[in-house]
Structure formats: structure tokens, C-alpha cells
Design a protein around this motif. Sequence first.
Motif, PDB file in Angstrom:
ATOM      1  N   ARG A 203       0.801  -1.150  -0.074  1.00 49.16           N
ATOM      2  CA  ARG A 203       0.012  -0.096  -0.010  1.00 49.16           C
ATOM      3  C   ARG A 203       0.977   1.345   0.003  1.00 49.16           C
ATOM      4  O   ARG A 203       1.797   1.211   0.790  1.00 49.16           O
ATOM      5  N   ASP A 204       0.577   2.060  -0.863  1.00 50.48           N
ATOM      6  CA  ASP A 204       1.524   3.465  -0.762  1.00 50.48           C
ATOM      7  C   ASP A 204       1.159   4.295   0.282  1.00 50.48           C
ATOM      8  O   ASP A 204       0.102   4.031   0.864  1.00 50.48           O
ATOM      9  N   PRO A 205       1.854   5.220   0.667  1.00 54.94           N
ATOM     10  CA  PRO A 205       1.469   6.312   1.767  1.00 54.94           C
ATOM     11  C   PRO A 205       0.239   6.844   1.710  1.00 54.94           C
ATOM     12  O   PRO A 205      -0.209   7.198   2.647  1.00 54.94           O
ATOM     13  N   GLY A 206      -0.327   7.018   0.441  1.00 54.42           N
ATOM     14  CA  GLY A 206      -1.658   7.419   0.230  1.00 54.42           C
ATOM     15  C   GLY A 206      -2.783   6.555   0.392  1.00 54.42           C
ATOM     16  O   GLY A 206      -4.161   7.018   0.310  1.00 54.42           O
TER      17      GLY A 206
ATOM     18  N   LEU B 214      -2.185  13.377  -3.320  1.00 52.50           N
ATOM     19  CA  LEU B 214      -1.388  13.511  -4.670  1.00 52.50           C
ATOM     20  C   LEU B 214       0.008  13.605  -4.488  1.00 52.50           C
ATOM     21  O   LEU B 214       0.986  12.743  -5.192  1.00 52.50           O
ATOM     22  N   ALA B 215       0.546  14.457  -3.397  1.00 50.74           N
ATOM     23  CA  ALA B 215       1.980  14.428  -3.023  1.00 50.74           C
ATOM     24  C   ALA B 215       2.590  13.331  -2.892  1.00 50.74           C
ATOM     25  O   ALA B 215       3.740  13.014  -3.124  1.00 50.74           O
ATOM     26  N   LYS B 216       2.019  12.504  -1.971  1.00 53.57           N
ATOM     27  CA  LYS B 216       2.475  11.188  -1.639  1.00 53.57           C
ATOM     28  C   LYS B 216       2.666  10.260  -2.553  1.00 53.57           C
ATOM     29  O   LYS B 216       3.717   9.543  -2.630  1.00 53.57           O
ATOM     30  N   SER B 217       1.561   9.994  -3.392  1.00 54.22           N
ATOM     31  CA  SER B 217       1.711   9.140  -4.348  1.00 54.22           C
ATOM     32  C   SER B 217       2.544   9.560  -5.662  1.00 54.22           C
ATOM     33  O   SER B 217       3.486   8.872  -6.034  1.00 54.22           O
ATOM     34  N   ASP B 218       2.619  10.897  -5.718  1.00 53.58           N
ATOM     35  CA  ASP B 218       3.652  11.324  -6.829  1.00 53.58           C
ATOM     36  C   ASP B 218       5.184  11.156  -6.467  1.00 53.58           C
ATOM     37  O   ASP B 218       5.991  11.004  -7.136  1.00 53.58           O
ATOM     38  N   ALA B 219       5.582  11.183  -5.011  1.00 53.02           N
ATOM     39  CA  ALA B 219       6.719  11.105  -4.570  1.00 53.02           C
ATOM     40  C   ALA B 219       7.089   9.473  -4.674  1.00 53.02           C
ATOM     41  O   ALA B 219       8.341   9.252  -4.842  1.00 53.02           O
ATOM     42  N   PHE B 220       6.003   8.677  -4.262  1.00 58.69           N
ATOM     43  CA  PHE B 220       6.311   7.474  -3.997  1.00 58.69           C
ATOM     44  C   PHE B 220       6.506   6.518  -5.199  1.00 58.69           C
ATOM     45  O   PHE B 220       7.669   5.820  -5.077  1.00 58.69           O
ATOM     46  N   PHE B 221       5.881   6.725  -6.284  1.00 57.22           N
ATOM     47  CA  PHE B 221       5.997   5.635  -7.084  1.00 57.22           C
ATOM     48  C   PHE B 221       7.073   5.912  -7.921  1.00 57.22           C
ATOM     49  O   PHE B 221       7.960   4.925  -8.185  1.00 57.22           O
ATOM     50  N   PRO B 222       7.804   7.143  -8.268  1.00 58.48           N
ATOM     51  CA  PRO B 222       8.883   7.309  -8.889  1.00 58.48           C
ATOM     52  C   PRO B 222      10.009   7.132  -7.982  1.00 58.48           C
ATOM     53  O   PRO B 222      11.097   6.828  -8.596  1.00 58.48           O
TER      54      PRO B 222
ATOM     55  N   PRO C 124     -16.706  10.104   0.283  1.00 63.47           N
ATOM     56  CA  PRO C 124     -15.597   9.708   1.294  1.00 63.47           C
ATOM     57  C   PRO C 124     -15.383   8.532   1.603  1.00 63.47           C
ATOM     58  O   PRO C 124     -14.125   8.124   1.911  1.00 63.47           O
ATOM     59  N   GLU C 125     -16.261   7.634   1.498  1.00 66.37           N
ATOM     60  CA  GLU C 125     -16.013   6.061   1.976  1.00 66.37           C
ATOM     61  C   GLU C 125     -15.418   5.388   0.880  1.00 66.37           C
ATOM     62  O   GLU C 125     -15.096   4.387   1.043  1.00 66.37           O
ATOM     63  N   VAL C 126     -15.298   5.845  -0.287  1.00 64.87           N
ATOM     64  CA  VAL C 126     -14.368   5.339  -1.377  1.00 64.87           C
ATOM     65  C   VAL C 126     -12.970   5.457  -1.303  1.00 64.87           C
ATOM     66  O   VAL C 126     -12.494   6.558  -1.091  1.00 64.87           O
ATOM     67  N   PRO C 127     -12.380   4.565  -0.931  1.00 64.86           N
ATOM     68  CA  PRO C 127     -10.813   4.370  -0.806  1.00 64.86           C
ATOM     69  C   PRO C 127     -10.160   4.620  -2.093  1.00 64.86           C
ATOM     70  O   PRO C 127     -10.725   4.556  -3.167  1.00 64.86           O
ATOM     71  N   PRO C 128      -8.838   4.984  -1.919  1.00 66.45           N
ATOM     72  CA  PRO C 128      -8.101   5.189  -3.052  1.00 66.45           C
ATOM     73  C   PRO C 128      -7.744   4.047  -3.857  1.00 66.45           C
ATOM     74  O   PRO C 128      -7.777   2.833  -3.105  1.00 66.45           O
ATOM     75  N   TYR C 129      -7.659   3.937  -5.095  1.00 70.91           N
ATOM     76  CA  TYR C 129      -7.463   2.638  -5.769  1.00 70.91           C
ATOM     77  C   TYR C 129      -6.803   2.954  -7.110  1.00 70.91           C
ATOM     78  O   TYR C 129      -6.487   4.010  -7.543  1.00 70.91           O
TER      79      TYR C 129
END
Length: 266
Positions: free
Chosen positions: A110-113, A147-155, A195-200
Amino acid sequence: MPVQPEGVPCWADAMFADVEGAKSFYGDVLGWTFGESQTEFGNYTEAYANGRAVAAVVPPMPGAEGQSAWCLYFASPDAEATARKIRDNGGELLMEPMRVGDFGSMVLARDPGGVVFGVWQSGTHEGFDVRGEPGAFCWAEVFTRELAKSDAFFPAVFPYRAKTMETPDGMDFRVFHVGEDPVLGRMAMTDEFPPEVPPYINVYFGVDDCDAAVARATERGGTAVWGPMDTPFGRFASLHDPQGAAFSVIDMSRAEGEMPPLADVP
């Protein structure tokens, strides 16, 4: 199909409480056929488009009987090294590197977001047999509020070069590239998402007629969320299957409009 470069989507599967129902639904909507369940691997069942492996369905593991969701796997030459990078960059390992017979090694993370994804180091199973055709994987997008967490994590975990898509409406959309090839999108989850929809990660499968595929899906208990709509990438629609798993269908032969320009992220 040869082994994919590191970071390229290479496989997709989903857990379903009603596996037979999932097979019936996706068989009707995407034209999939299915192999024999592999009892030694939790009744893992591969799906085929024109005889070529494109995905898999499996019953949930004990204690994981939640809402169904598609999981996208990214290629890695070394699952243990990728797992270390996931931890070192703020991600969470849901499943430590695990050998799956001679097929390969997997990681769930799971990514940080909060975005769940998989990692696959191929053995005898190299991933998708075909891509970009009706019934097969075509594209995927990370949907996240962080956004910032995923943008930093994946690269940081994969060898991605990021570009932003410049659209007239100012949509916040980023594209990750491996070399010169776009391999993954990143979309901002707006207030349109409850809000109950998780990131995916939203996985796109090809179809030869988007409208007909949506009609088949809704007739069989699925829900149309967006579309069908025309884009420069093809005519697509976003759906939920009857067990709640989100996915999209796209007819890439129906592309309309000019492709938006991409700008390198500083």
C-alpha cells in the motif's frame, strides 16, 4: 509476451466472494474464458481472451472477505529489493515477498496515500500474454486524494519519469513513463468520489464496442459510473461489477480529439 521492464504493469487479479458469478459477468462483458482452478494456489483461476492469459480471479483469503477490487501488479526483477524500496519510501507491505511455486514471486503493498498494488517478479509466469486488445489490459490510473504522497512514492520505488498532462480544464493528471513509454496515470480524487470510497488503481480492459459492453454490464447487474465518453485515447466508460469491483472498458479504435500535450515534471 516477453518479461516487462521494471515498473510496467504486468498482471491483474481480483478476489471475489462469488467466483462463479464473477466468471459469468466478465465472460459476458469482456468475452473471457477461464482455465481450471489451481487448488494448490487457493483456487486461483486464469482468464483468457482468445486463448491468451489476461487476468485471474480467486476466492478471498480467510479474513479478507471485504469488497472485491482489482489489483494491478508491477514488474520487478527483484521482489525483495522492491519491497525494501516500498518500506524505505513510506509504503506498507501487506504481504512480504512470497514465492508462488515456479510461477514467480509476489508482493502486496500500500502506498503512503492508501493505494493498494502488487509487485511481480516473473518465473514461468511472465504476466499478460497480450495487451491493448479487446478483452486485455490496456491502461491503468492511480486514483488518490494524497497527490503529493503518491507522486513522490511511485517514482522512488519504480524507474518512473513523471509528466503532467496539460488540459483545457486544468485537470490534475500525471503520467508516469518508463523510458519513453507511458505506463501509468495518476488522477486526483475530487468531491465526486464519496468519502467512503478508498483510493485505488483503476484498470482498463479493451473492448470492441464500448456502448455494447456497458449495456451488457448493466444488464448483468453492473453499474455505469462515468460514460461512455469519447476521448483522444478512445471511447471509454467506468463501471462497478455486481460485487463492487471498479474497472473501466475502452474502445481504443474510437479515439476522437487531439492528444493533450505533456510537460516534464521539474
